[in-house]
Design a protein around this motif. Structure first.
Motif, PDB file in Angstrom:
ATOM      1  N   PRO A 140      49.707  34.866  48.746  1.00  0.00           N
ATOM      2  CA  PRO A 140      48.634  35.864  48.723  1.00  0.00           C
ATOM      3  C   PRO A 140      47.533  35.549  49.734  1.00  0.00           C
ATOM      4  CG  PRO A 140      48.999  34.839  46.549  1.00  0.00           C
ATOM      5  CD  PRO A 140      49.665  33.995  47.569  1.00  0.00           C
ATOM      6  N   THR A 141      46.887  36.576  50.213  1.00  0.00           N
ATOM      7  CA  THR A 141      45.645  36.397  50.953  1.00  0.00           C
ATOM      8  C   THR A 141      44.527  36.119  49.947  1.00  0.00           C
ATOM      9  OG1 THR A 141      45.135  38.748  50.793  1.00  0.00           O
ATOM     10  CG2 THR A 141      46.404  38.016  52.743  1.00  0.00           C
ATOM     11  N   GLU A 142      43.361  35.745  50.460  1.00  0.00           N
ATOM     12  CA  GLU A 142      42.209  35.535  49.576  1.00  0.00           C
ATOM     13  C   GLU A 142      41.905  36.820  48.802  1.00  0.00           C
ATOM     14  OE1 GLU A 142      37.498  34.133  49.826  1.00  0.00           O
ATOM     15  OE2 GLU A 142      38.597  34.704  51.636  1.00  0.00           O
ATOM     16  N   LYS A 143      41.971  37.958  49.481  1.00  0.00           N
ATOM     17  CA  LYS A 143      41.713  39.245  48.821  1.00  0.00           C
ATOM     18  C   LYS A 143      42.721  39.498  47.704  1.00  0.00           C
ATOM     19  CE  LYS A 143      41.454  44.226  49.695  1.00  0.00           C
ATOM     20  NZ  LYS A 143      41.587  45.298  50.725  1.00  0.00           N
ATOM     21  N   HIS A 173      41.923  37.548  44.634  1.00  0.00           N
ATOM     22  CA  HIS A 173      40.847  38.207  43.874  1.00  0.00           C
ATOM     23  C   HIS A 173      41.411  39.329  43.007  1.00  0.00           C
ATOM     24  CE1 HIS A 173      36.794  36.768  45.311  1.00  0.00           C
ATOM     25  NE2 HIS A 173      37.615  36.084  46.090  1.00  0.00           N
ATOM     26  N   GLU A 174      42.278  40.137  43.584  1.00  0.00           N
ATOM     27  CA  GLU A 174      42.863  41.248  42.838  1.00  0.00           C
ATOM     28  C   GLU A 174      43.622  40.743  41.612  1.00  0.00           C
ATOM     29  OE1 GLU A 174      43.571  44.170  46.732  1.00  0.00           O
ATOM     30  OE2 GLU A 174      45.261  43.129  45.789  1.00  0.00           O
ATOM     31  N   LYS A 175      44.387  39.690  41.795  1.00  0.00           N
ATOM     32  CA  LYS A 175      45.178  39.146  40.686  1.00  0.00           C
ATOM     33  C   LYS A 175      44.277  38.528  39.619  1.00  0.00           C
ATOM     34  CE  LYS A 175      49.454  38.169  43.237  1.00  0.00           C
ATOM     35  NZ  LYS A 175      50.410  38.803  42.298  1.00  0.00           N
ATOM     36  N   ILE A 205      42.359  25.538  42.916  1.00  0.00           N
ATOM     37  CA  ILE A 205      42.497  25.237  44.343  1.00  0.00           C
ATOM     38  C   ILE A 205      43.902  25.695  44.724  1.00  0.00           C
ATOM     39  CG2 ILE A 205      42.431  23.455  46.132  1.00  0.00           C
ATOM     40  CD1 ILE A 205      40.987  21.658  44.002  1.00  0.00           C
ATOM     41  N   GLU A 206      44.007  26.737  45.533  1.00  0.00           N
ATOM     42  CA  GLU A 206      45.311  27.349  45.763  1.00  0.00           C
ATOM     43  C   GLU A 206      45.501  27.742  47.227  1.00  0.00           C
ATOM     44  OE1 GLU A 206      47.761  27.579  43.686  1.00  0.00           O
ATOM     45  OE2 GLU A 206      46.820  27.234  41.732  1.00  0.00           O
ATOM     46  N   ILE A 207      46.748  27.758  47.632  1.00  0.00           N
ATOM     47  CA  ILE A 207      47.103  28.150  48.993  1.00  0.00           C
ATOM     48  C   ILE A 207      46.894  29.649  49.171  1.00  0.00           C
ATOM     49  CG2 ILE A 207      49.544  28.596  48.480  1.00  0.00           C
ATOM     50  CD1 ILE A 207      50.172  27.250  51.219  1.00  0.00           C
ATOM     51  N   SER A 208      46.537  30.048  50.379  1.00  0.00           N
ATOM     52  CA  SER A 208      46.411  31.469  50.687  1.00  0.00           C
ATOM     53  C   SER A 208      46.813  31.706  52.132  1.00  0.00           C
ATOM     54  CB  SER A 208      44.972  31.954  50.449  1.00  0.00           C
ATOM     55  OG  SER A 208      44.054  31.165  51.169  1.00  0.00           O
ATOM     56  N   LYS A 209      47.256  32.917  52.391  1.00  0.00           N
ATOM     57  CA  LYS A 209      47.641  33.301  53.754  1.00  0.00           C
ATOM     58  C   LYS A 209      46.393  33.727  54.503  1.00  0.00           C
ATOM     59  CE  LYS A 209      50.162  36.969  54.141  1.00  0.00           C
ATOM     60  NZ  LYS A 209      51.322  37.881  54.093  1.00  0.00           N
ATOM     61  N   VAL A 236      48.728  24.977  41.452  1.00  0.00           N
ATOM     62  CA  VAL A 236      49.665  25.169  40.343  1.00  0.00           C
ATOM     63  C   VAL A 236      50.099  26.630  40.238  1.00  0.00           C
ATOM     64  CG1 VAL A 236      49.942  25.054  37.831  1.00  0.00           C
ATOM     65  CG2 VAL A 236      48.669  23.255  39.029  1.00  0.00           C
ATOM     66  N   ILE A 237      49.141  27.537  40.270  1.00  0.00           N
ATOM     67  CA  ILE A 237      49.418  28.939  39.960  1.00  0.00           C
ATOM     68  C   ILE A 237      50.362  29.578  40.977  1.00  0.00           C
ATOM     69  CG2 ILE A 237      48.347  31.210  39.608  1.00  0.00           C
ATOM     70  CD1 ILE A 237      45.840  29.732  38.616  1.00  0.00           C
ATOM     71  N   ALA A 238      50.288  29.139  42.238  1.00  0.00           N
ATOM     72  CA  ALA A 238      51.158  29.708  43.272  1.00  0.00           C
ATOM     73  C   ALA A 238      52.632  29.375  43.049  1.00  0.00           C
ATOM     74  CB  ALA A 238      50.726  29.208  44.652  1.00  0.00           C
ATOM     75  N   PHE A 239      52.907  28.357  42.231  1.00  0.00           N
ATOM     76  CA  PHE A 239      54.284  27.920  42.015  1.00  0.00           C
ATOM     77  C   PHE A 239      54.962  28.626  40.839  1.00  0.00           C
ATOM     78  CE2 PHE A 239      52.538  24.380  44.406  1.00  0.00           C
ATOM     79  CZ  PHE A 239      53.580  24.020  45.242  1.00  0.00           C
ATOM     80  N   VAL A 240      54.218  29.434  40.101  1.00  0.00           N
ATOM     81  CA  VAL A 240      54.768  30.060  38.895  1.00  0.00           C
ATOM     82  C   VAL A 240      54.550  31.575  38.966  1.00  0.00           C
ATOM     83  CG1 VAL A 240      54.430  27.978  37.513  1.00  0.00           C
ATOM     84  CG2 VAL A 240      52.589  29.679  37.633  1.00  0.00           C
ATOM     85  N   ASP A 241      54.861  32.261  37.886  1.00  0.00           N
ATOM     86  CA  ASP A 241      54.543  33.683  37.807  1.00  0.00           C
ATOM     87  C   ASP A 241      53.021  33.801  37.740  1.00  0.00           C
ATOM     88  OD1 ASP A 241      53.842  36.254  36.579  1.00  0.00           O
ATOM     89  OD2 ASP A 241      55.987  36.515  36.253  1.00  0.00           O
ATOM     90  N   MET A 242      52.436  34.254  38.818  1.00  0.00           N
ATOM     91  CA  MET A 242      50.992  34.180  38.961  1.00  0.00           C
ATOM     92  C   MET A 242      50.272  35.042  37.933  1.00  0.00           C
ATOM     93  SD  MET A 242      50.900  34.208  43.124  1.00  0.00           S
ATOM     94  CE  MET A 242      49.137  34.221  43.217  1.00  0.00           C
ATOM     95  N   GLU A 243      50.766  36.249  37.716  1.00  0.00           N
ATOM     96  CA  GLU A 243      50.098  37.148  36.774  1.00  0.00           C
ATOM     97  C   GLU A 243      50.087  36.553  35.365  1.00  0.00           C
ATOM     98  OE1 GLU A 243      52.204  38.117  39.095  1.00  0.00           O
ATOM     99  OE2 GLU A 243      51.079  39.589  40.283  1.00  0.00           O
TER     100      GLU A 243
END
Length: 236
Positions: free
Chosen positions: A163-166, A169-171, A137-141, A111-118
């Motif tokens: 986003p990558t997994e890292k 985490h930052e977000k 559960i989200e997609i990552s590069k 869900v979060i990857a489809f919207v304004d993540m922050e």
């Protein structure tokens, strides 16, 4: 007006469209020690497949939220058919219509990857109780993508970022979480699993382009399985 990937999921009423489907959801929820008195938000609930499972198995107080009215109508149909008491709310993940500290668990399945993540992450933190948990559960590069390939994938799905997994985490830390655990989801996209297969609640009128988009989704999944991964994030 051109159909988006999410429009097509709504028109076809795909339940369990998220990575790993209901099988992965069940596995993750087993670890959460859910109790009947707990409050759970299924963020971006779609047709309510996971929300119905939680209400049925764990007897929690479940709220199912989605921004798409077609998805919500199909979610209502599911709850009525199963005689489940689930609160169904139309709302935006970036501006949740709930008071602070309302939920013990927020579940976000792709869900979060489809919207304004922050904004969405910050809202998830706001509506969670102090000891609450965001389970996403989200997609990552994972591998290397050429810029034009990355743009093509983002445009197809409507992602704002890959986003990558890292980077996730930052977000998540920036959004107010102080403890973030993650693991790569082990998902077999290509072996049939009839017990936990996606279900469909197809609208009476469906743009044929939706079926083409599903085929394109399958093609992208196969073509970029080395470059894209899916991670489970458990955030406190």
């Amino acid at each position: 007006m051109k159909q988006t990937y999410l429009d097509c999921l709504a028109a076809l009423g795909v339940g369990g469209a998220h990575p790993g489907g209901l099988k992965l959801s069940k596995k993750l929820l087993e670890k959460e020690n859910l109790q009947p008195e707990m409050t759970v938000l299924d963020l971006g609930c779609g047709t309510g497949q996971t929300a119905a499972y939680i209400a049925r198995k764990y007897k929690c107080r479940v709220t199912a939220l989605d921004v798409d009215p077609t998805m919500l109508e199909k979610c209502r149909q599911r709850m009525d058919e199963e005689a489940l008491s689930v609160e169904i709310v139309r709302g935006d993940a970036e501006n949740l219509p709930f008071k602070d500290r309302t939920f013990d668990l927020v579940l976000a399945e792709s869900v979060i990857a489809f919207v304004d993540m922050e904004k969405a992450i910050s809202e998830c933190r706001r509506v969670l109780r102090d000891e609450g948990c965001l389970l996403a559960i989200e997609i990552s590069k994972y591998g290397i993508l050429h810029p034009e390939e990355e743009k093509m994938i983002m445009d197809f799905y409507g992602f704002t970022e890959l986003p990558t997994e890292k980077r996730w985490h930052e977000k998540l830390y920036a959004g107010g979480f102080t403890q973030v655990e993650s693991e790569m989801a082990k998902i077999d996209f290509f072996t049939p699993d009839f017990e936990n297969a996606p279900d469909f609640r197809i609208s009476e009128v469906v743009d044929p382009a939706c079926f083409d988009m599903l085929q394109e989704h399958e093609y992208l999944t196969k073509s970029y399985q080395e470059e894209l991964s899916y991670h489970i994030f458990r955030c406190k």
